[in-house]
Design a protein around this motif. Structure first.
Motif, PDB file in Angstrom:
ATOM      1  N   LEU A   4       0.832  -1.209   0.000  1.00 17.99           N
ATOM      2  CA  LEU A   4       0.000   0.000   0.000  1.00 17.99           C
ATOM      3  C   LEU A   4       0.863   1.254   0.000  1.00 17.99           C
ATOM      4  CD1 LEU A   4      -2.866  -0.902   2.517  1.00 17.99           C
ATOM      5  CD2 LEU A   4      -2.972  -0.870   0.028  1.00 17.99           C
ATOM      6  N   SER A   5       1.968   1.211   0.718  1.00 19.31           N
ATOM      7  CA  SER A   5       2.858   2.377   0.782  1.00 19.31           C
ATOM      8  C   SER A   5       3.494   2.639  -0.585  1.00 19.31           C
ATOM      9  CB  SER A   5       3.940   2.149   1.838  1.00 19.31           C
ATOM     10  OG  SER A   5       4.721   3.317   2.006  1.00 19.31           O
ATOM     11  N   VAL A   6       3.901   1.591  -1.281  1.00 18.35           N
ATOM     12  CA  VAL A   6       4.468   1.761  -2.630  1.00 18.35           C
ATOM     13  C   VAL A   6       3.420   2.330  -3.575  1.00 18.35           C
ATOM     14  CG1 VAL A   6       5.452   0.562  -4.627  1.00 18.35           C
ATOM     15  CG2 VAL A   6       6.186  -0.062  -2.324  1.00 18.35           C
ATOM     16  N   MET A   7       2.173   1.829  -3.465  1.00 21.20           N
ATOM     17  CA  MET A   7       1.085   2.339  -4.303  1.00 21.20           C
ATOM     18  C   MET A   7       0.823   3.819  -4.022  1.00 21.20           C
ATOM     19  SD  MET A   7      -1.621  -0.832  -4.060  1.00 21.20           S
ATOM     20  CE  MET A   7      -2.817  -0.050  -5.141  1.00 21.20           C
ATOM     21  N   ARG A   8       1.018   4.232  -2.786  1.00 20.02           N
ATOM     22  CA  ARG A   8       0.782   5.636  -2.412  1.00 20.02           C
ATOM     23  C   ARG A   8       1.868   6.539  -2.977  1.00 20.02           C
ATOM     24  NH1 ARG A   8       2.559   8.398   2.123  1.00 20.02           N
ATOM     25  NH2 ARG A   8       3.169   6.443   3.121  1.00 20.02           N
ATOM     26  N   HIS A   9       3.117   6.066  -2.962  1.00 18.34           N
ATOM     27  CA  HIS A   9       4.234   6.907  -3.390  1.00 18.34           C
ATOM     28  C   HIS A   9       4.412   6.928  -4.913  1.00 18.34           C
ATOM     29  CE1 HIS A   9       5.747   8.025   0.513  1.00 18.34           C
ATOM     30  NE2 HIS A   9       5.785   6.764   0.919  1.00 18.34           N
ATOM     31  N   TYR A  10       4.056   5.856  -5.591  1.00 16.87           N
ATOM     32  CA  TYR A  10       4.322   5.775  -7.035  1.00 16.87           C
ATOM     33  C   TYR A  10       3.712   6.935  -7.817  1.00 16.87           C
ATOM     34  CZ  TYR A  10       4.393   3.927 -11.807  1.00 16.87           C
ATOM     35  OH  TYR A  10       4.570   3.782 -13.172  1.00 16.87           O
ATOM     36  N   PRO A  11       2.439   7.295  -7.605  1.00 20.86           N
ATOM     37  CA  PRO A  11       1.860   8.401  -8.406  1.00 20.86           C
ATOM     38  C   PRO A  11       2.448   9.776  -8.088  1.00 20.86           C
ATOM     39  CG  PRO A  11       0.144   6.989  -7.477  1.00 20.86           C
ATOM     40  CD  PRO A  11       1.414   6.662  -6.772  1.00 20.86           C
ATOM     41  N   GLU A  12       3.268   9.882  -7.050  1.00 17.23           N
ATOM     42  CA  GLU A  12       3.870  11.178  -6.747  1.00 17.23           C
ATOM     43  C   GLU A  12       4.778  11.637  -7.886  1.00 17.23           C
ATOM     44  OE1 GLU A  12       3.989  10.551  -1.869  1.00 17.23           O
ATOM     45  OE2 GLU A  12       5.849  10.528  -3.044  1.00 17.23           O
ATOM     46  N   GLU A  13       5.403  10.688  -8.570  1.00 20.44           N
ATOM     47  CA  GLU A  13       6.264  11.011  -9.706  1.00 20.44           C
ATOM     48  C   GLU A  13       5.619  10.636 -11.038  1.00 20.44           C
ATOM     49  OE1 GLU A  13       9.095  12.615  -9.468  1.00 20.44           O
ATOM     50  OE2 GLU A  13       9.138  12.635  -7.267  1.00 20.44           O
ATOM     51  N   SER A  14       4.672   9.710 -10.995  1.00 13.05           N
ATOM     52  CA  SER A  14       4.018   9.236 -12.229  1.00 13.05           C
ATOM     53  C   SER A  14       2.514   9.395 -12.093  1.00 13.05           C
ATOM     54  CB  SER A  14       4.390   7.776 -12.505  1.00 13.05           C
ATOM     55  OG  SER A  14       5.773   7.626 -12.689  1.00 13.05           O
ATOM     56  N   ALA A  15       2.071  10.643 -12.020  1.00 13.56           N
ATOM     57  CA  ALA A  15       0.639  10.915 -11.845  1.00 13.56           C
ATOM     58  C   ALA A  15      -0.171  10.345 -13.000  1.00 13.56           C
ATOM     59  CB  ALA A  15       0.407  12.414 -11.732  1.00 13.56           C
ATOM     60  N   TYR A  16      -1.344   9.839 -12.699  1.00 15.31           N
ATOM     61  CA  TYR A  16      -2.311   9.331 -13.673  1.00 15.31           C
ATOM     62  C   TYR A  16      -1.896   7.993 -14.294  1.00 15.31           C
ATOM     63  CZ  TYR A  16      -3.252  14.340 -13.371  1.00 15.31           C
ATOM     64  OH  TYR A  16      -3.462  15.609 -12.914  1.00 15.31           O
ATOM     65  N   MET A  57       0.724  -2.803  -6.909  1.00 17.38           N
ATOM     66  CA  MET A  57      -0.079  -3.656  -6.039  1.00 17.38           C
ATOM     67  C   MET A  57       0.363  -5.117  -6.142  1.00 17.38           C
ATOM     68  SD  MET A  57      -4.228  -4.249  -5.898  1.00 17.38           S
ATOM     69  CE  MET A  57      -4.270  -5.311  -7.346  1.00 17.38           C
ATOM     70  N   PHE A  58       0.792  -5.518  -7.326  1.00 21.81           N
ATOM     71  CA  PHE A  58       1.168  -6.913  -7.541  1.00 21.81           C
ATOM     72  C   PHE A  58       2.663  -7.173  -7.372  1.00 21.81           C
ATOM     73  CE2 PHE A  58      -2.732  -6.902 -10.372  1.00 21.81           C
ATOM     74  CZ  PHE A  58      -3.469  -7.759  -9.566  1.00 21.81           C
ATOM     75  N   HIS A  59       3.475  -6.122  -7.188  1.00 25.32           N
ATOM     76  CA  HIS A  59       4.925  -6.310  -7.324  1.00 25.32           C
ATOM     77  C   HIS A  59       5.514  -7.296  -6.310  1.00 25.32           C
ATOM     78  CE1 HIS A  59       5.468  -3.545  -3.930  1.00 25.32           C
ATOM     79  NE2 HIS A  59       6.763  -3.812  -3.951  1.00 25.32           N
ATOM     80  N   ASP A  60       4.907  -7.427  -5.138  1.00 26.79           N
ATOM     81  CA  ASP A  60       5.436  -8.342  -4.121  1.00 26.79           C
ATOM     82  C   ASP A  60       4.523  -9.531  -3.861  1.00 26.79           C
ATOM     83  OD1 ASP A  60       7.865  -7.197  -3.647  1.00 26.79           O
ATOM     84  OD2 ASP A  60       7.297  -6.165  -1.807  1.00 26.79           O
ATOM     85  N   VAL A  61       3.558  -9.782  -4.752  1.00 29.10           N
ATOM     86  CA  VAL A  61       2.624 -10.877  -4.501  1.00 29.10           C
ATOM     87  C   VAL A  61       3.343 -12.226  -4.489  1.00 29.10           C
ATOM     88  CG1 VAL A  61       1.991 -11.303  -6.931  1.00 29.10           C
ATOM     89  CG2 VAL A  61       0.319 -11.740  -5.115  1.00 29.10           C
ATOM     90  N   GLY A  62       4.494 -12.300  -5.161  1.00 29.10           N
ATOM     91  CA  GLY A  62       5.252 -13.552  -5.182  1.00 29.10           C
ATOM     92  C   GLY A  62       5.833 -13.926  -3.833  1.00 29.10           C
ATOM     93  N   GLU A 111      10.489   4.330 -11.515  1.00 28.65           N
ATOM     94  CA  GLU A 111       9.566   4.965 -10.563  1.00 28.65           C
ATOM     95  C   GLU A 111       9.045   3.968  -9.539  1.00 28.65           C
ATOM     96  OE1 GLU A 111       9.545   8.031 -10.278  1.00 28.65           O
ATOM     97  OE2 GLU A 111      10.693   8.296 -12.132  1.00 28.65           O
ATOM     98  N   MET A 112       8.914   2.689  -9.930  1.00 27.49           N
ATOM     99  CA  MET A 112       8.524   1.668  -8.954  1.00 27.49           C
ATOM    100  C   MET A 112       9.607   1.520  -7.891  1.00 27.49           C
ATOM    101  SD  MET A 112       6.789  -1.287 -11.379  1.00 27.49           S
ATOM    102  CE  MET A 112       6.406  -2.394 -10.015  1.00 27.49           C
ATOM    103  N   GLU A 113      10.872   1.551  -8.315  1.00 24.75           N
ATOM    104  CA  GLU A 113      11.968   1.447  -7.351  1.00 24.75           C
ATOM    105  C   GLU A 113      12.037   2.694  -6.475  1.00 24.75           C
ATOM    106  OE1 GLU A 113      15.186   0.228  -5.123  1.00 24.75           O
ATOM    107  OE2 GLU A 113      13.702  -0.877  -6.319  1.00 24.75           O
ATOM    108  N   ARG A 114      11.842   3.865  -7.063  1.00 28.69           N
ATOM    109  CA  ARG A 114      11.839   5.097  -6.266  1.00 28.69           C
ATOM    110  C   ARG A 114      10.749   5.025  -5.186  1.00 28.69           C
ATOM    111  NH1 ARG A 114      13.491  10.184  -8.135  1.00 28.69           N
ATOM    112  NH2 ARG A 114      13.039   9.574 -10.309  1.00 28.69           N
ATOM    113  N   ALA A 115       9.557   4.563  -5.577  1.00 25.23           N
ATOM    114  CA  ALA A 115       8.451   4.440  -4.621  1.00 25.23           C
ATOM    115  C   ALA A 115       8.774   3.417  -3.541  1.00 25.23           C
ATOM    116  CB  ALA A 115       7.171   4.051  -5.358  1.00 25.23           C
ATOM    117  N   SER A 116       9.447   2.335  -3.928  1.00 27.17           N
ATOM    118  CA  SER A 116       9.814   1.308  -2.951  1.00 27.17           C
ATOM    119  C   SER A 116      10.818   1.840  -1.937  1.00 27.17           C
ATOM    120  CB  SER A 116      10.388   0.086  -3.676  1.00 27.17           C
ATOM    121  OG  SER A 116      10.712  -0.943  -2.771  1.00 27.17           O
ATOM    122  N   VAL A 117      11.797   2.629  -2.404  1.00 29.69           N
ATOM    123  CA  VAL A 117      12.768   3.226  -1.490  1.00 29.69           C
ATOM    124  C   VAL A 117      12.063   4.152  -0.499  1.00 29.69           C
ATOM    125  CG1 VAL A 117      14.768   4.756  -1.309  1.00 29.69           C
ATOM    126  CG2 VAL A 117      14.680   3.045  -3.128  1.00 29.69           C
TER     127      VAL A 117
END
Length: 441
Positions: free
Chosen positions: A250-262, A271-276, A351-357
């Motif tokens: 949820l935290s990654v999903m919250r941060h990702y649109p900060e740099e990649s809006a829309y 949402m799926f990146h860590d489902v594995g 941007e996914m990695e930036r959000a994860s950091v």
């Protein structure tokens, strides 16, 4: 069967033979009213529009009554047509209109209005805000008795969550409880396609709120149990803070649109990146490990998205992001960064990695290193490595291992950048001449 009722049935059959639905509303009650002999009127529900009715019944007319689609007077009988917008997600018994304003009025005149009809299902035109109180009240609230309103269209439960997420509004307490109570029926009666249509209307920057609400009311557990189960998988953030994988997601999903809006699809991939991790988690030596969770996660994501009826191109895109989301997590070499840049969706992965950091409150050492390395990709790859390695330089110059080999190697690279050396034969000639000119040994 009375003649007016037989004619009403005939009208319905005419409509149905032309590819539409039609039925006499509450036939039993209408027959009882006609038996009183005070009026000869019948109410019919149909999904055909006025233009279609006009083609079938030339005597049709526009009524002067609210919610009535059309009126037809024939053989001294007045037939009223109401629009039927039966929702696919309604409780089975609520799919059929049972009341009209005229019938309600007659019941009230006789004092026969039963308590169960305090909020009757009246036929009306479809409205996405139907069943909700005005959102300007500052809260998402189902109109009337929440459980009954939800029962008429269980998709309203998902829509309430969408309104709450997109408009950043709280859900009224009784409405929330009705959704929680009806969660199982929402999944039973509402099609996956309709649920996903609502989901697609959630803005990317609000999707983390929507998923949290789905989880809180137990809908996520039935819709995507693989993601809901991440709430029971624990990991450590920065080696000292324990969190669930679901919280991190949820935290990654919250941060990702900060740099990649829309970017809706990119946020979905988050949402799926860590489902594995649900399938690869292993505890040993005092900590959890999730080796190859990105590859396993991509396969699980494909299964989930196919189940949710996503288009094949969207499935491929999101699975690609999940499979490669770790590619930017480590310090890359020149060759590594060039291979990464060859990925069609490398910008989203960054941007996914930036959000994860941000989500794990980590440091940007690896991230900043890779961003710097990307700046070097503007230089042709042959300019980053000399045409001859150290062993080849020693072979052609007769030198032994030592500082001289390094000096010649650096000089060769500079000559390549300057354009003085463009091929291996040129490089061989350059290193021999350089050794002789500098008198290296």
């Amino acid at each position: 069967m009375s003649e007016p009722y037989k004619d009403a049935v005939g009208i319905c059959k005419t409509i149905m033979r032309n590819g539409y639905d039609a039925y006499v509303i509450n036939a039993r009650l209408q027959r009882e009213i006609m038996e009183e002999g005070k009026e000869v009127e019948l109410d019919i529900a149909t999904d055909i529009d006025f233009k279609g009715l006009d083609k079938l019944f030339p005597e049709i007319a526009h009524p002067n009554e609210p919610k009535v689609l059309a009126a037809l007077r024939e053989n001294e009988v007045l037939y009223r047509f109401y629009p039927i917008e039966a929702e696919d997600g309604a409780y089975p018994e609520e799919c059929v209109s049972r009341m009209t304003p005229r019938l309600l009025k007659r019941l009230e005149e006789h004092g026969d209005l039963p308590p169960t009809l305090a909020c009757p299902y009246l036929p009306e035109a479809k409205d996405r805000y139907s069943g909700f109180k005005d959102l300007e009240s500052g809260v998402v609230c189902l109109a009337g008795f929440a459980d009954d309103t939800l029962k008429r269209d269980y998709l309203r439960g998902v829509r309430a969550l969408r309104f709450a997420a997109n408009y950043n509004l709280p859900i009224e307490e009784n409405t929330w409880l009705a959704i929680v109570r009806g969660a199982r029926r929402i999944l039973d009666y509402v099609s996956v396609s309709d649920i996903m249509d609502e989901w697609r209307k959630v803005e990317a920057e609000n999707m983390h709120k929507f998923v949290q609400l789905l989880f809180d009311c137990q809908l996520l557990h039935g819709l995507i149990p693989e993601v809901a189960a991440l709430s029971r998988v624990v990991q450590r953030r920065n080696d000292d803070i324990e969190e669930t994988v679901f919280e991190h997601t949820l935290s990654v999903m919250r941060h990702y649109p900060e740099e990649s809006a829309y970017d809706w699809k990119g946020t979905l991939a988050c949402m799926f990146h860590d489902v594995g991790k649900l399938y690869t988690g292993e505890f040993f030596e005092g900590s959890w490990h999730f080796y190859q969770h990105h590859r396993v996660g991509a396969q699980v994501t494909r299964k989930i998205m196919n189940r949710l009826r996503f288009a094949s191109e969207d499935v491929d895109l999101v699975c690609n992001l999940v499979r490669n989301h770790k590619r930017f997590s480590f310090m890359l070499t020149d060759r590594g960064i060039r291979r990464f840049m060859a990925l069609s969706e490398h910008k989203r992965i960054i941007e996914m990695e930036r959000a994860s950091v941000k989500a794990r409150e980590g440091n940007y050492t690896e991230f900043n290193h890779n961003m710097k390395m990307m700046e070097r990709t503007e230089t042709p790859e042959e300019m980053l490595e000399p045409l001859l390695n150290g062993n080849e330089i020693m072979e052609f110059t007769g030198l032994h291992p030592g500082p001289s080999v390094g000096l010649i190697r650096e000089a060769l690279l500079q000559a390549q950048v300057a354009g003085d050396v463009a091929s291996v034969p040129d490089a061989v000639e350059f290193v021999i001449r350089y050794k002789e000119r500098e008198n290296l040994s």
